[in-house]
Design a protein around this motif. Structure first.
Motif, PDB file in Angstrom:
ATOM      1  N   LEU A  12       0.846  -1.190   0.000  1.00 12.46           N
ATOM      2  CA  LEU A  12       0.000   0.000   0.000  1.00 12.46           C
ATOM      3  C   LEU A  12       0.880   1.237   0.000  1.00 12.46           C
ATOM      4  CD1 LEU A  12      -2.566  -1.064   2.768  1.00 12.46           C
ATOM      5  CD2 LEU A  12      -2.952  -1.063   0.297  1.00 12.46           C
ATOM      6  N   GLY A  13       0.395   2.285  -0.621  1.00 12.83           N
ATOM      7  CA  GLY A  13       1.133   3.537  -0.620  1.00 12.83           C
ATOM      8  C   GLY A  13       0.251   4.668  -1.092  1.00 12.83           C
ATOM      9  N   TYR A  14       0.822   5.865  -1.036  1.00 10.75           N
ATOM     10  CA  TYR A  14       0.085   7.042  -1.498  1.00 10.75           C
ATOM     11  C   TYR A  14       1.100   8.072  -1.968  1.00 10.75           C
ATOM     12  CZ  TYR A  14      -2.913  11.088  -1.825  1.00 10.75           C
ATOM     13  OH  TYR A  14      -3.595  12.178  -2.306  1.00 10.75           O
ATOM     14  N   GLY A  15       0.746   8.804  -3.016  1.00 10.85           N
ATOM     15  CA  GLY A  15       1.560   9.906  -3.480  1.00 10.85           C
ATOM     16  C   GLY A  15       0.679  10.948  -4.126  1.00 10.85           C
ATOM     17  N   THR A  16       1.096  12.198  -4.016  1.00 11.91           N
ATOM     18  CA  THR A  16       0.336  13.264  -4.666  1.00 11.91           C
ATOM     19  C   THR A  16       0.258  13.023  -6.172  1.00 11.91           C
ATOM     20  OG1 THR A  16       1.208  14.765  -2.974  1.00 11.91           O
ATOM     21  CG2 THR A  16       0.120  15.759  -4.864  1.00 11.91           C
ATOM     22  N   ASP A  17       1.338  12.479  -6.752  1.00 12.32           N
ATOM     23  CA  ASP A  17       1.359  12.225  -8.193  1.00 12.32           C
ATOM     24  C   ASP A  17       0.416  11.099  -8.585  1.00 12.32           C
ATOM     25  OD1 ASP A  17       3.299  14.141  -8.314  1.00 12.32           O
ATOM     26  OD2 ASP A  17       4.960  12.750  -8.616  1.00 12.32           O
ATOM     27  N   THR A  18       0.413  10.016  -7.787  1.00 15.07           N
ATOM     28  CA  THR A  18      -0.269   8.789  -8.195  1.00 15.07           C
ATOM     29  C   THR A  18      -1.608   8.562  -7.514  1.00 15.07           C
ATOM     30  OG1 THR A  18       0.834   7.517  -6.460  1.00 15.07           O
ATOM     31  CG2 THR A  18       1.966   7.692  -8.576  1.00 15.07           C
ATOM     32  N   GLY A  19      -1.893   9.324  -6.438  1.00 18.69           N
ATOM     33  CA  GLY A  19      -3.031   8.981  -5.608  1.00 18.69           C
ATOM     34  C   GLY A  19      -2.710   7.707  -4.832  1.00 18.69           C
ATOM     35  N   TYR A  20      -3.737   6.930  -4.523  1.00 12.49           N
ATOM     36  CA  TYR A  20      -3.505   5.686  -3.791  1.00 12.49           C
ATOM     37  C   TYR A  20      -2.683   4.726  -4.632  1.00 12.49           C
ATOM     38  CZ  TYR A  20      -6.749   3.160  -6.810  1.00 12.49           C
ATOM     39  OH  TYR A  20      -7.336   2.566  -7.884  1.00 12.49           O
ATOM     40  N   ARG A  21      -1.975   3.809  -3.953  1.00 11.30           N
ATOM     41  CA  ARG A  21      -1.251   2.745  -4.643  1.00 11.30           C
ATOM     42  C   ARG A  21      -1.531   1.427  -3.937  1.00 11.30           C
ATOM     43  NH1 ARG A  21       3.060   6.492  -4.298  1.00 11.30           N
ATOM     44  NH2 ARG A  21       4.039   5.205  -2.680  1.00 11.30           N
ATOM     45  N   LEU A  22      -1.895   0.425  -4.717  1.00  9.55           N
ATOM     46  CA  LEU A  22      -2.174  -0.901  -4.186  1.00  9.55           C
ATOM     47  C   LEU A  22      -1.493  -1.924  -5.083  1.00  9.55           C
ATOM     48  CD1 LEU A  22      -3.744  -2.971  -2.392  1.00  9.55           C
ATOM     49  CD2 LEU A  22      -5.607  -2.777  -4.059  1.00  9.55           C
ATOM     50  N   ARG A  23      -0.754  -2.835  -4.462  1.00 11.29           N
ATOM     51  CA  ARG A  23      -0.111  -3.915  -5.207  1.00 11.29           C
ATOM     52  C   ARG A  23      -0.435  -5.234  -4.526  1.00 11.29           C
ATOM     53  NH1 ARG A  23       3.794  -4.517  -9.005  1.00 11.29           N
ATOM     54  NH2 ARG A  23       4.139  -2.262  -9.031  1.00 11.29           N
ATOM     55  N   VAL A  24      -0.956  -6.162  -5.305  1.00  8.85           N
ATOM     56  CA  VAL A  24      -1.294  -7.503  -4.811  1.00  8.85           C
ATOM     57  C   VAL A  24      -0.524  -8.502  -5.664  1.00  8.85           C
ATOM     58  CG1 VAL A  24      -3.125  -9.172  -4.381  1.00  8.85           C
ATOM     59  CG2 VAL A  24      -3.584  -6.727  -4.111  1.00  8.85           C
ATOM     60  N   GLY A  25       0.144  -9.447  -5.003  1.00  9.79           N
ATOM     61  CA  GLY A  25       0.946 -10.409  -5.733  1.00  9.79           C
ATOM     62  C   GLY A  25       0.789 -11.819  -5.190  1.00  9.79           C
ATOM     63  N   TRP A  26       0.850 -12.775  -6.097  1.00  7.46           N
ATOM     64  CA  TRP A  26       0.909 -14.190  -5.731  1.00  7.46           C
ATOM     65  C   TRP A  26       2.069 -14.806  -6.477  1.00  7.46           C
ATOM     66  CZ3 TRP A  26       0.273 -18.133  -9.437  1.00  7.46           C
ATOM     67  CH2 TRP A  26       0.368 -19.435  -8.931  1.00  7.46           C
ATOM     68  N   GLN A  27       2.812 -15.666  -5.771  1.00  6.65           N
ATOM     69  CA  GLN A  27       3.979 -16.274  -6.378  1.00  6.65           C
ATOM     70  C   GLN A  27       4.058 -17.745  -5.990  1.00  6.65           C
ATOM     71  OE1 GLN A  27       8.245 -15.509  -5.018  1.00  6.65           O
ATOM     72  NE2 GLN A  27       8.038 -14.089  -6.736  1.00  6.65           N
ATOM     73  N   ARG A  28       4.298 -18.592  -6.972  1.00  6.41           N
ATOM     74  CA  ARG A  28       4.606 -19.990  -6.724  1.00  6.41           C
ATOM     75  C   ARG A  28       6.120 -20.085  -6.651  1.00  6.41           C
ATOM     76  NH1 ARG A  28       1.371 -24.207  -4.894  1.00  6.41           N
ATOM     77  NH2 ARG A  28       2.311 -26.202  -5.498  1.00  6.41           N
ATOM     78  N   ARG A  29       6.628 -20.365  -5.448  1.00  8.24           N
ATOM     79  CA  ARG A  29       8.069 -20.250  -5.222  1.00  8.24           C
ATOM     80  C   ARG A  29       8.884 -21.201  -6.089  1.00  8.24           C
ATOM     81  NH1 ARG A  29       6.779 -18.979   0.485  1.00  8.24           N
ATOM     82  NH2 ARG A  29       7.864 -17.038   1.017  1.00  8.24           N
ATOM     83  N   TYR A  30       8.369 -22.383  -6.312  1.00  8.47           N
ATOM     84  CA  TYR A  30       9.128 -23.345  -7.121  1.00  8.47           C
ATOM     85  C   TYR A  30       8.165 -24.230  -7.897  1.00  8.47           C
ATOM     86  CZ  TYR A  30       8.610 -25.047  -2.322  1.00  8.47           C
ATOM     87  OH  TYR A  30       8.125 -25.311  -1.074  1.00  8.47           O
ATOM     88  N   LEU A  31       8.479 -24.388  -9.184  1.00  8.76           N
ATOM     89  CA  LEU A  31       7.750 -25.302 -10.062  1.00  8.76           C
ATOM     90  C   LEU A  31       8.737 -26.385 -10.472  1.00  8.76           C
ATOM     91  CD1 LEU A  31       5.867 -22.725 -12.303  1.00  8.76           C
ATOM     92  CD2 LEU A  31       4.872 -24.146 -10.523  1.00  8.76           C
TER      93      LEU A  31
END
Length: 580
Positions: free
Chosen positions: A276-295
Motif C-alpha cells: 500500500l502507498g500514497y503519493g500526490t502524483d499517483t493517488g492511492y497505490r495498491l499492489r497484490v501479488g501471488w507467487q509460486r516459489r518453485y515449479l
C-alpha cells in the motif's frame, strides 16, 4: 550558652548531610584526544561525576586517592609510563572540585618489530602481506591497541586462508620503561592448510545440481569460514527455503579436506504480497501479488501481480528461470496489460518480454527484448504503435544509506538504460533512447545528510508523433521538480497541452536533519525540465518538508514553491511508501 551549644550540635549534625549531598566536578588538564577520553573512561571520579550521585566525603576522598593510579593505567596503552600528576581536591559552593594536571612525560618508542611465519604457510602471499602491513614499525610511538589489532589481524588472515590450526608460538610485547623502549616479537606457526571437500545437500527439496550453482567455492579451494556464511546468506535470499543450515564436517587427517553439508527446509510453495502507498502524483497505490516459489526441482518460479493506483492499472504474469550460474544469472519472462492515464496523456500497453539478468559484483546487467502494442493519446498525437525493443540496463547499488539518527554512510544507486526500435523490424517507428539516473546520500555528521539526485535523458527519432508517452520525457512532481504538478513540465502544442520532450535534465539537492528519532526535516532545491533542445529554460522549485521513517516505508510531506512561475505558487507533495 545553651543556645550556642544547641546551634553547634545542629551544625555538627548537618555537616555529614551537606557532604553527602555535595556533587563533584572533575577537571583534567594537559591531555587531549584519545588519551583524554581513555583517562576519563577509566577514572572512577569521572564516572561518579557523570552519574550525578552525591557521595559521602569519605567515599569521595577514597576515589580521589585512587585517581593517580587509574590515570597512570589509562596512559600506559598510549606509551606513557612516566607521567607527572598534580592533584587537588577542594571544596566549593555546592560540592567539590577534583583538579588533575597531567604531564604525560616522554613516550615509549618501538625500537624493534620481529613478526615471522613458520610452518607450511610461511610463503603464503596473503600472510606475507599481513606481516608487511603490521601497524607498528620501528620508531613509532607505542600503542597497545595497534599491537593487539595487528596480532589479531594476522591470525584472522591465516584462518581465512585455510590455516585452521594457526597459533602463536611466541607473542610478546616487551616494554622497558626505564629506556622508554618497546620490542614486538610474534612468531605464527601456520600449521597445515585445510581445503574445502565435497558439498552435499541431503534430502534437498530442489535438484542438487541447481543448488551446487549457489556454492561460492570449489572442492580444493582454501577453507574459509566466511565463504560458508556467504553460502548460507545466498541460499536464504533465494526465497526457496524457510531454514538453511550450513555445517562443516570433520577434517580428513591425511588430505586436510573439510566436507560441508547443507540442510534445507523448503518454504511454503505459495507466497502472497500486499503493498500500500500514497503519493500526490499517483493517488492511492495498491499492489497484490501471488507467487509460486518453485515449479519442479529446477527452481522455476511463476507469479501474478496486480498494481492499481489513481493513474495506473496493470496486471502481469511473470516466470523466472535460474540459469547455469543461478547466483548471478537469471532469465525472466513476462506478459501483461496496463492502462495509464494522467492529466497530459493516457496509454494502454500490451507487452511480452524476455530479460536476462547477470550480477557482476554490485553491478546488475540486464538485456531485454520487449514486444509492445501501445494505444495512446498525448496532446494532439494519438494512435496505436507496435514496437520491438531491445533494451540494455545497468544499475549499481551502493551500500545502504544510513538510517536517520545514526552515523550515516553514503548510500544510493546509479542506473543507465538504452533502448531502441527500428521501423520495419516489427516496429512502426524508429527511435533511440538513453537515460542516466543517480542518487546518493552524503553524510554530514551524526544527525545530518545531503541527498544528491539527478537524471538525464535523450530521445532521437524522426517521427516523434508515433512515439508512445512512456518513451518521451516529462518533468514535474514528487520525484522530479517539486512545486509543479505531475508531468506538467515539457514542450506544449498550440493548444497548450504538454506533449513531452526529447531531452530531460533534472538535478536536486536535499539537506536533511534529524529532528527526533526517525523524524527528519528537509530543505530542498530542484532544477530541471523536459525540453526539445538542450539550452531551453529549466524550471526551479524549492521548499521544506518532513521525512518520517515507518516500518512500512517513509512518509514524506513537502511544501514546495514553483520559483519559475509568476507569483511563486506553492504546492503540497505527500508520499507514503518505499523511498525510490
Amino acid at each position: 550558652m545553651a543556645g550556642r551549644r544547641a546551634s553547634a550540635l545542629v551544625a555538627a549534625l548537618l555537616v555529614p548531610l551537606v557532604a553527602l549531598a555535595a556533587g563533584v566536578q572533575v577537571r583534567i588538564e594537559g591531555l587531549t584526544g584519545d588519551v583524554l577520553e581513555n583517562v576519563q573512561a577509566r577514572l572512577s571520579l569521572a564516572a561518579l561525576a557523570r552519574s550525578g550521585e552525591a557521595p559521602s566525603e569519605a567515599g569521595l576522598r577514597r576515589l580521589y586517592r585512587r585517581a593517580p593510579r587509574e590515570i597512570r593505567a589509562a596512559l600506559e596503552p598510549f606509551g606513557y609510563y612516566h607521567p607527572r600528576i598534580t592533584a587537588r581536591l577542594v571544596p566549593r559552593a555546592g560540592g567539590w572540585l577534583a583538579h588533575f594536571h597531567v604531564d604525560p612525560g616522554p613516550r615509549v618508542r618501538v625500537v624493534a618489530v620481529d613478526v615471522r611465519l613458520e610452518g607450511p604457510g610461511r610463503g603464503e602471499a596473503g600472510l606475507q602481506g599481513a606481516v608487511r602491513a603490521f601497524p607498528l614499525r620501528p620508531g613509532d610511538a607505542l600503542r597497545h591497541d595497534r599491537y593487539d589489532a595487528g596480532r589479531k589481524r594476522l591470525l584472522q588472515v591465516a584462518f581465512e586462508a585455510g590455516y585452521r590450526d594457526a597459533r602463536y608460538r611466541v607473542h610478546r610485547l616487551e616494554i622497558d620503561p626505564r629506556r622508554n623502549q618497546a620490542r614486538v616479537r610474534l612468531v605464527l606457526e601456520t600449521g597445515p592448510r585445510y581445503r574445502f571437500g565435497p558439498v552435499r545437500f541431503p534430502d534437498a527439496p530442489l535438484d542438487p545440481a541447481l543448488l551446487a550453482g549457489y556454492v561460492p567455492f570449489r572442492r580444493g579451494d582454501p577453507y574459509a569460514p566466511g565463504k560458508l556464511l556467504a553460502l548460507q546468506h545466498t541460499l536464504e535470499r533465494t526465497g526457496y527455503f524457510s531454514s538453511v543450515e550450513v555445517v562443516p564436517g570433520a577434517a580428513s587427517p591425511r588430505r586436510h579436506e573439510i566436507p560441508v553439508q547443507v540442510h534445507l527446509v523448503a518454504a511454503p510453495p505459495d507466497r502472497y504480497q500486499l503493498g500500500l502507498g500514497y503519493g500526490t502524483d499517483t493517488g492511492y497505490r495498491l499492489r497484490v501479488g501471488w507467487q509460486r516459489r518453485y515449479l519442479g526441482r529446477r527452481g522455476h518460479r511463476f507469479g501474478l501481480d496486480l498494481a492499481l493506483s489513481g493513474i495506473r492499472k496493470e496486471v502481469h504474469a511473470r516466470y523466472r528461470i535460474p540459469l547455469r550460474r543461478p547466483r548471478t544469472d537469471l532469465l525472466r519472462l513476462a506478459a501483461g496489460i496496463g492502462n495509464r492515464r494522467t492529466a497530459s496523456n493516457d496509454a494502454v500497453v500490451r507487452l511480452l518480454e524476455a530479460r536476462r539478468e547477470q550480477v557482476r559484483g554490485r553491478w546488475v546487467e540486464a538485456f531485454a527484448l520487449r514486444a509492445e502494442s501501445v494505444t495512446f493519446r498525448v496532446g494532439g498525437d494519438s494512435g496505436t504503435t507496435r514496437l520491438l525493443i531491445p533494451e540494455l540496463r545497468f544499475h549499481r547499488l551502493s551500500r545502504a544509506a544510513g538510517k536517520a539518527g545514526t552515523a550515516r554512510g553514503g548510500g544510493g544507486r546509479i542506473a543507465f538504460e538504452a533502448a531502441a526500435a527500428a521501423r520495419g523490424l516489427l516496429s512502426d517507428v524508429s527511435f533511440f533512447r538513453l537515460t542516466l539516473a543517480g542518487r546518493r546520500f552524503l553524510p554530514l555528521g551524526r544527525n545530518d545528510r545531503l541527498l544528491v539526485r539527478g537524471r538525464l535523458g535523450t530521445l532521437a527519432t524522426s517521427d516523434f508523433a508515433r512515439v508512445p508517452p512512456a518513451y518521451r520525457f516529462f518533468a514535474g512532481g514528487d520525484q522530479s521538480v517539486r512545486g509543479y504538478a505531475f508531468e506538467s513540465l515539457g514542450p506544449r502544442d498550440a493548444e497548450g497541452r504538454v506533449t513531452g520532450g526529447r531531452q530531460l535534465v533534472e538535478a536536486s539537492l536535499e539537506y536533511r536533519h534529524r529532528l527526533w528519532k526517525q523524524l527528519e526535516g528537509a530543505l530542498f532545491l530542484d532544477v530541471g525540465n523536459a525540453v526539445d533542445r538542450l539550452g531551453d529554460p529549466l524550471r526551479r522549485g524549492a521548499g521544506l518538508g518532513l521525512r518520517w521513517k515507518l516500518p512500512v516505508g517513509t512518509a514524506g510531506l513537502d511544501l514546495a514553491f514553483a520559483l519559475s512561475t509568476p507569483g511563486t505558487p506553492w504546492r503540497l507533495h505527500l508520499t507514503l511508501g518505499a523511498e525510490p
